[in-house]
Design a protein around this motif. Structure first.
Motif, PDB file in Angstrom:
ATOM      1  N   ASP B 888       0.827  -1.209   0.000  1.00  0.00           N
ATOM      2  CA  ASP B 888       0.000   0.000   0.000  1.00  0.00           C
ATOM      3  C   ASP B 888       0.861   1.258   0.000  1.00  0.00           C
ATOM      4  N   GLN B 891       1.712   1.891  -3.235  1.00  0.00           N
ATOM      5  CA  GLN B 891       0.488   2.103  -4.018  1.00  0.00           C
ATOM      6  C   GLN B 891       0.358   1.120  -5.177  1.00  0.00           C
ATOM      7  N   THR B 893      -0.709  -2.233  -4.601  1.00  0.00           N
ATOM      8  CA  THR B 893      -1.558  -3.349  -4.230  1.00  0.00           C
ATOM      9  C   THR B 893      -2.623  -3.553  -5.316  1.00  0.00           C
ATOM     10  N   TYR B 896      -5.569  -1.372  -5.008  1.00  0.00           N
ATOM     11  CA  TYR B 896      -5.298  -0.035  -4.468  1.00  0.00           C
ATOM     12  C   TYR B 896      -6.196   1.035  -5.072  1.00  0.00           C
ATOM     13  N   GLY B 912      -7.168   1.567  -1.357  1.00  0.00           N
ATOM     14  CA  GLY B 912      -5.765   1.496  -0.951  1.00  0.00           C
ATOM     15  C   GLY B 912      -5.349   2.748  -0.204  1.00  0.00           C
ATOM     16  N   ARG B 915      -6.864   2.542   3.257  1.00  0.00           N
ATOM     17  CA  ARG B 915      -6.105   1.616   4.107  1.00  0.00           C
ATOM     18  C   ARG B 915      -4.814   2.253   4.555  1.00  0.00           C
ATOM     19  N   TYR B 916      -4.148   2.881   3.603  1.00  0.00           N
ATOM     20  CA  TYR B 916      -2.848   3.415   3.946  1.00  0.00           C
ATOM     21  C   TYR B 916      -2.969   4.619   4.879  1.00  0.00           C
ATOM     22  N   TYR B 927      -4.280  -3.935   9.053  1.00  0.00           N
ATOM     23  CA  TYR B 927      -3.331  -4.930   8.548  1.00  0.00           C
ATOM     24  C   TYR B 927      -3.238  -6.191   9.409  1.00  0.00           C
TER      25      TYR B 927
END
Lengths: 479, 1014
Positions: B888, B891, B893, B896, B912, B915-916, B927
């Motif tokens: 992630d 960037q 994934t 993402y 993504g 999440r990040y 995670y």
């Protein structure tokens, strides 16, 4: 009846067999203890110390001090946005600095415990002279003062623990306030100075090559006094600092002291790649320098060359961008005085403890604060000319904007400190906080947070209550 | 000394034994399967109350000298029910048809060091896995072969690299913090070493410490370590018995807290030599991958993701790149694997032998990775007269493995770490001139690293065992046996890592070129001597078995490593370097134990009562001479109802205590030594150590076993409660004490669990046979006493931690969380043009222990076709996915750029990005993910060629079986990584914190097998 006889005979032989077997086994395995095959016993230092153990323990304080200094050169420099740690495969190395206050570092009592063990051992040891013992005490207490000072700087008004608890399992030691902490630091430095004065002509232990010139009780006193001057400045006790600098430090403004080597003179932490030793982590591939050092550098002439110290401390590399941070500067080996060909800082490049250049700047700062602007300008010019290759500033100070000189003399002084001590001891973060200017440190990205003080570690908060002053959980979350 | 005494004593007993002779006759017989009428190829015929016994030959016949009077012979064969056959004085030939024992109720299960009872009387839930269940397809190791087949065991594949690396946890995900957490493995009486040793790759990846942990159970944990029980050839195994906890394993004393796994290898059978040859060929391919990674849509996006670099190719105006799938370039291989197993078994009634050989290669889906094993075994049994029986086993093994560069890394060289920062639009492959392109965004080109860096493990091992049984007395009422077993396990592990000066990353640390030479020499020895006396009165009202004995064990290892950098001439030799670092860790443990046990079987073999005690001393305890006592009691009662649908029901209860020793070195308070520029330094350590003694487990277990529906269904149900007190813990001390930790025997934990197994035989006729077995287990562990404030026992809040808090679950995962509603408020604030953030709250975010695990296996046989499969389901558990954090951050994934939906998304945010953003704000839950999975572990379809064809092909062949099988065929999981079982640091007592960090992706393997008997 034969059955009974048979049975009893059997039972008897069973018992006999069992007894034989058990006895044999017990005899064979009576002492099955195994000693420690991997290390020495602690007894040799704690209960029955030998001179050799005491000296080795004293020598270990070099490593203690070095790891403290590493914290400053690698962490305080990040908090002052002097350097970046950028590694794409480990984003937290960058993001933790700008998102969260570091709660674990700068709260290190292992070294302090070891100084205590050593001071206890030196009281008991047989086979050392009184002068040798005084030497160990003077050395150990100086380092103890440094250990406290390191934490005091990071935790500032939140305070730190001064006295280790008698029973580590149950006691929770109190957190002393800032005043008490600094009082202790100065007490220790002065006690150490007293011990060193009675320590004869040489130490019983060996100091590393970085201590060359400062490795006898007499010469190490100069380091002790120099540190005291630095700490007095931190406490804005400028008049006292001026006095300390004038008596017993190694400040040198004679021509020999103003050469590059003269300015760099002082004790250093050294590194080797030998087993069990340490290397200079700043040589890691992930350390980059904030290009501000180059952008803010003053000029030698309008439109001319930059301050020499940029090339002394940094070198250009391929640009790297990560999470919005871009840099093309990395650390240079500042012992390489050929500024046209900067070389990389290596894993065995030494790290300064305190050097003549800083002492001159400390004197300038003390003079400025005590109303002696001319004296301050004279000292500043010694550094500008000899270290930066810059033209002298005028007296009284008038900023020459064509040379990118800052508006005020204090800012000009802080510029000199930044350029001279940059990347070494976290001077930007420390100085800007002291003068209430920390929010003016450019953050690069407005979403980055700035932390002006390190919180009390989480574990200390858990036993004292989450609302303890200085705890992350009590609401401190940077500015 | 003690053995000399034993031998002298034996000689005395032999001399004093009296042998009676009487008039005799010869009886011949034939033993067959009652279902198929086929002769059985093995078995035992005994005249009870005498020493008269013989073995069934491979053609099903036996010949035996018996008294002239009427006799009743007892005939047994493994997998069949015992049969008593009366042979009148007038008759000298007999035919015996044995019924199949589908649930192994009459198989002998171990109850002590030298005793056993039939499963139908067993008072403990001992799980047994027999050879035919164990090896349905090619398996690399015995622990891998046990997956999904045991109720009450969690078995994890720590790494999917060739050879694997497994962790078996019996009956509880959590038994110890500092002590050993591996079960005790005993192969034919030898305690075998199950250490995990890294090959030294850590010195290249800088993943973490290379040194051994306190016990040496792990050295260089992050090198995709293989646990050494894997060296045993699974094809040699006759059966595996698992004593799950203190109630069953008390007689193994202070090493049995994690259960005992008893492995028995195949022995020879009397008769003409029978040869077996199995040839397998397999092909594997990646089963689940992290990618495909997302490719940037434009040069501008590529620049925003990766930044700009001088040689990155982004400056071209006409940027229309070919995208490369670097993950498949590395892990896309489809290598061939093979396994050849040869065996021969035979002998006479007095001398029997079993010999086997194995040559095996598992190919790796990553180039240059593999696992090789060659193993030879010779098991010989010799009967001397009617009373003395010797057996020896010799088992040399060689394994070699190259697991590749995976797992954690702090230098951007390991595959999973560097792939996310490798530009997908750049061709990283080797150029025609032999050079490799530099990766502008990271320290290494993963394709180059994978191709040039060598990391290998080479093990030569010898496991030898010997056993002796001497029947000193054998009368109608008494038998007295003297049994001695023992053996040695010795091996040399050699790890070799070579990273040449030429690779992109090597010069970066100013020490170009790395060679690491690692050795670990392991030697273990254990011996046990026992006396077993059985008394059965003439009226047969009970039988009492008394056993006493003593054992001694020593375990040694010597780990050495030379780590060399800065190679002068580029030669892969540690002395060809300017910078050399040697390291050594040694360990030596000595244990002695003494035991006594009494078993009484009475009420017409319906009631079994057992009591026993074990006393242990060990050099790992602070007081090495102190004895620690471990008692046990158990009872079972069998109701033989034969009423309606219920055939047979047994209730059982058992109580026992065991221990878990401190690890070697844990008790020592040592000075730390070092160097400052070559000047010696010493300092005190950060650990405060109290006198240490073993942890103690007290386990109470109860259960019901029933056979119902006319012998078609067997149910085993067990509940247990175990309490582990004096748990060895490293309590974290607050830093301001100057210590990091205090080590002492402190806490108490309690585990409650249940296990159930249901075996069904829905169809059973001559031509169709179907068996289905389902196992289920769940458990939970609570901390019932914690004499210290709550502390983190493993992991960190950022990545998931197990925090010890009294009266809460010992496997609660804690992490950084935010208050409910805050994310939505954050999103709303940003949507309104402001800024947002959420304060962090540290609290429970999940549980490490699965809610339950299930195994479901089926065996279907129709005429000569057989089909079997095994499903394995884990519900719950947690894995911390650091690999995804990194993906992630880069960037790239796979998901993402998917649009984020829901109230907590910022405007225009992708999933993504969300999440990040939240992960960067240290929201651990993002995670630390659910580890639920359902896996089709294996499926096999086999065909026995009809006798007509077999004999036409080769008259000497007994059977030819062709089969098609697959391992690791399907996986269904909500987990976002490649495999929820992975553990970066190998076997861990508490599996959280550093779990999924760029692991080797799992492979699916298809095998074609020819199994030939002649």
């Amino acid at each position: 009846m034969t059955l009974l006889t048979k049975q009893s005979r059997l039972a008897r032989s069973l018992v006999t067999l069992g007894t034989l077997l058990t006895t044999a086994t017990l005899a064979g395995c009576g002492n099955i203890d195994v000693p420690n095959l991997n290390g020495a016993s602690i007894e040799g230092l704690q209960t029955n110390p030998t001179p050799s153990a005491v000296n080795s323990a004293a020598q270990s304080l070099m490593a203690t001090w070095r790891s403290t200094a590493t914290g400053n050169s690698q962490t305080l420099t990040k908090y002052g946005f002097e350097i970046w740690q950028i590694r794409a495969s480990n984003p937290p190395s960058l993001t933790q600095i700008v998102s969260f206050p570091q709660t674990g570092g700068f709260w290190s009592y292992g070294g302090i415990k070891n100084v205590g063990v050593l001071l206890n051992a030196v009281d008991q040891v047989a086979g050392m002279t009184d002068a040798q013992k005084e030497g160990v005490r003077g050395w150990a207490k100086t380092i103890l003062a440094v250990q406290y000072e390191d934490m005091a700087q990071a935790h500032d008004t939140f305070g730190i623990v001064l006295d280790l608890p008698d029973d580590p399992l149950t006691d929770v030691p109190p957190i002393a306030d800032k005043t008490a902490v600094w009082t202790r630091i100065f007490q220790l430095l002065d006690q150490a100075d007293g011990h060193l004065a009675n320590a004869g002509t040489s130490f019983s232990f060996t100091l590393g090559p970085g201590y060359a010139g400062f490795n006898t009780p007499t010469t190490f006193r100069q380091v002790n006094r120099a540190l005291k001057a630095r700490y007095q400045i931190v406490n804005k006790d400028f008049a006292a600092a001026l006095a300390t600098l004038g008596s017993g430090t190694f400040i040198n403004t004679a021509p020999a002291g103003l050469t590059r080597a003269g300015l760099q003179r002082g004790p250093f932490h050294t590194f080797t790649t030998l087993t069990g030793d340490g290397t200079n982590g700043l040589s890691g591939t992930d350390y980059y320098i904030n290009t501000r050092i180059r952008d803010d550098a003053q000029l030698k002439a309008p439109g001319g060359a930059r301050d020499d110290r940029v090339a002394l401390k940094s070198r250009s590399v391929t640009s790297f961008t990560f999470l919005g941070v871009t840099s093309n500067l990395k650390h240079a080996d500042f012992f390489n005085t050929n500024l046209t060909t900067p070389t990389p800082l290596t894993n065995i490049t030494s790290l300064p403890i305190i050097r003549n250049e800083e002492l001159i700047l400390l004197r300038a700062e003390a003079k400025l604060a005590t109303g002696d602007a001319s004296g301050a300008i004279a000292d500043i010019n010694l550094i500008r000319v000899n270290s930066g290759g810059l033209p002298a500033i005028s007296d009284p100070y008038v900023a020459d904007v064509t040379l990118k000189q800052p508006p005020t003399l204090l800012e000009e002084l802080l510029y000199e400190k930044r350029m001279s001590l940059w990347g070494e001891i976290g001077t930007v973060w420390l100085d800007m906080r002291r003068y209430g200017m920390i929010t003016s440190i450019p953050r690069y990205d407005p979403s980055f947070k700035l932390f002006d003080i390190f919180p009390i570690p989480q574990a200390e908060c858990e036993v004292r209550g989450y609302t303890t002053r200085g705890c992350f959980s009590a609401g401190y979350n940077g500015i | 000394m003690k053995w000399r005494i034993v031998i002298l004593t034996m000689a005395f007993v032999v001399a004093s034994a009296i042998r009676a002779n009487a008039q005799t006759r010869i009886v011949t017989g034939r033993v067959v399967d009652s279902l198929t009428n086929e002769p059985l190829s093995s078995g035992q015929v005994v005249l009870p109350g005498t020493t008269i016994r013989t073995l069934v030959k491979d053609d099903g016949t036996f010949t035996m000298v018996v008294p002239a009077r009427d006799v009743t012979l007892t005939i047994r064969s493994i997998g069949f029910k015992r049969l008593d056959v009366t042979v009148p004085a007038s008759q000298n030939a007999v035919q015996a048809a044995l019924e199949r024992d589908y649930f192994q109720l009459e198989a002998i299960v171990v109850t002590g060091q030298a005793t056993g009872v039939e499963r139908r009387n067993l008072a403990n839930a001992v799980s047994t896995v027999t050879a035919d269940q164990l090896v349905k397809t090619a398996v690399t190791s015995v622990d891998q072969a046990l997956v999904g087949k045991l109720a009450g065991a969690q078995i994890y594949g720590n790494t999917a690299a060739p050879g694997g690396g497994m962790q078996v946890k019996v009956r509880s995900g959590f038994n110890s913090v500092l002590g050993n957490s591996m079960p005790l493995w005993i192969v034919d009486g030898v305690i075998v070493n199950n250490q995990e040793i890294g090959n030294g790759l850590n010195q290249v990846t800088r993943g973490g410490s290379q040194s051994c942990n306190a016990s040496g159970a792990q050295c260089g944990a992050q090198d995709q370590t293989l646990n050494r029980v894997s060296d045993i050839n699974p094809n040699d195994i006759e059966n595996v018995e698992v004593l799950k906890g203190a109630a069953a394993a008390a007689i193994y004393g202070s090493k049995a807290n994690n259960g005992v796994i008893l492995v028995t290898t195949k022995r020879g059978r009397a008769g003409a030599p029978q040869f077996g040859l199995i040839q397998r060929l397999g092909v594997s391919s990646i089963q689940r991958r992290r990618g495909p990674y997302r490719n940037p849509a434009s040069a501008a996006e590529a620049a925003s993701l990766f930044g700009t670099k001088a040689n990155d190719g982004l400056g071209n105006d006409d940027w229309a790149p070919t995208y490369y799938d670097h993950e498949l370039e590395i892990f896309g291989n489809k290598p061939l694997s093979y396994e050849t197993v040869g065996s021969v078994s035979g002998g006479t009634e007095t001398t029997r032998y079993f010999a086997s050989g194995l040559v095996k290669r598992d190919g790796g889906i990553q180039g240059r990775t593999f696992y090789d094993k060659q193993s030879v075994r010779l098991n010989v049994d010799q009967q001397v007269g009617s009373r003395l029986n010797f057996g020896i086993s010799v088992n040399p093994v060689h394994t070699k493995r190259a697991p590749g560069l995976n797992n954690n890394d702090n230098f951007e060289v390991s595959m999973g770490m560097v792939l996310p920062v490798t530009p997908p639009w750049m061709d990283m492959r080797q150029q025609p001139d032999g050079s490799w392109p530099d990766n502008p965004y990271a320290n290494s080109n993963p394709l180059e690293t994978s191709a040039v860096v060598t990391a290998e493990e080479d093990v030569w091992r010898m496991i030898n065992s010997a056993r002796m049984d001497f029947t000193a007395v054998n009368s109608a009422n008494h038998t007295l046996k003297i049994a001695a077993t023992g053996g040695t396990d010795w091996y040399t592990f050699k790890g070799f890592v070579y990273s040449p000066v030429t690779s992109q990353f090597e010069p970066l640390d100013q020490f170009p070129g790395t060679v690491v030479d690692t050795r670990n020499i392991v030697g273990q020895l254990n011996v046990t001597g026992s006396l077993v006396h059985t008394f059965k009165p003439t009226n047969g009202s009970f039988s009492a078995t008394t056993s006493v004995g003593a054992s001694y064990e020593t375990r040694n290892f010597n780990f050495t490593q030379v780590f060399s950098r800065n190679l002068t001439s580029g030669v892969a030799n540690v002395s060809d370097a300017i910078d050399r670092t040697p390291a050594q860790t040694r360990s030596r443990v000595r244990d002695a134990g003494y035991y006594a046990q009494e078993e009484v079987l009475t009420l017409r073999d319906k009631l079994l009562l057992t009591a026993g005690i074990r006393a242990d001393q060990s050099s790992t305890n602070s007081d090495a001479s102190q004895l620690f006592f471990y008692p046990k009691f158990s009872g079972s009662y069998r109701f033989n109802l034969v009423r309606g649908w219920l055939d047979d029901i047994k209730v059982r209860a058992a109580y026992g205590q065991t221990g878990n020793q401190p690890q070697y070195g844990d008790k020592f308070n040592a000075l730390g030594t070092g160097s400052y520029g070559g000047i010696a330094t010493i300092s005190t350590g950060a650990t405060l150590i109290a006198p240490l003694h073993p942890e103690r487990q007290a386990e109470l277990e109860g259960g019901v076993d029933a056979t119902v529906l006319g012998g078609r269904t067997n149910v085993e149900f067990t509940v247990y409660q175990r309490t582990i007190s004096d748990l060895l813990i490293n309590r974290s001390l607050i830093p301001s004490t100057g210590f990091g930790t205090a080590r002492f025997n402190g806490a108490t934990i309690r585990t409650r669990g249940l296990e159930a197994a249901l075996t069904l035989v829905p169809v059973q006729s001559g031509s169709i046979q179907w068996q289905a077995r389902t196992t289920f287990s769940r458990d939970g562990t609570r901390i019932t006493s914690l004499p210290v404030p709550p502390y983190l026992a493993a992991g960190s809040y950022n990545r998931g931690a197990v925090r010890f808090v009294q009266d809460s679950s010992a496997t609660d995962v804690w992490g950084n969380d935010t208050l409910p509603g805050c994310h939505a408020a954050w999103a709303a604030a940003v949507a309104a043009g402001g800024a947002g953030s959420c304060p962090i709250v540290q609290r429970k975010i999940g549980n490490l222990n699965p809610k339950f695990t299930m195994g479901f296996s089926n065996d279907l046989k129709w005429k000569s076709l057989a089909f079997s499969f095994l499903l394995n389901w884990q519900q719950g558990g947690m894995v911390s996915n650091l690999t995804m954090t990194d993906m992630d951050a880069s960037q790239i994934t796979y998901d993402y750029a998917d649009p984020c939906t829901g109230g907590s998304c910022l405007p225009n945010e992708t999933v993504g990005q969300q999440r990040y953003r939240l992960g960067r704000a240290s929201l651990t839950k993002i995670y630390a993910q659910d580890a639920t999975y359902l896996k089709l572990r294996q499926a096999t379809l086999s065909l026995d060629l009809p006798k007509s064809i077999t004999s036409r092909l080769w008259s000497g062949a007994r059977f030819i079986r062709l089969s098609l099988s697959g391992n690791n065929l399907l996986m269904f999981t909500p987990y976002s990584g490649v495999d929820p079982e992975v553990q970066d640091r190998g076997s861990q007592n508490i599996r959280i914190g550093f779990d999924d960090i760029g692991p080797y992706p799992p492979a699916r393997i298809f095998w074609f097998t020819v199994d030939l008997g002649f």
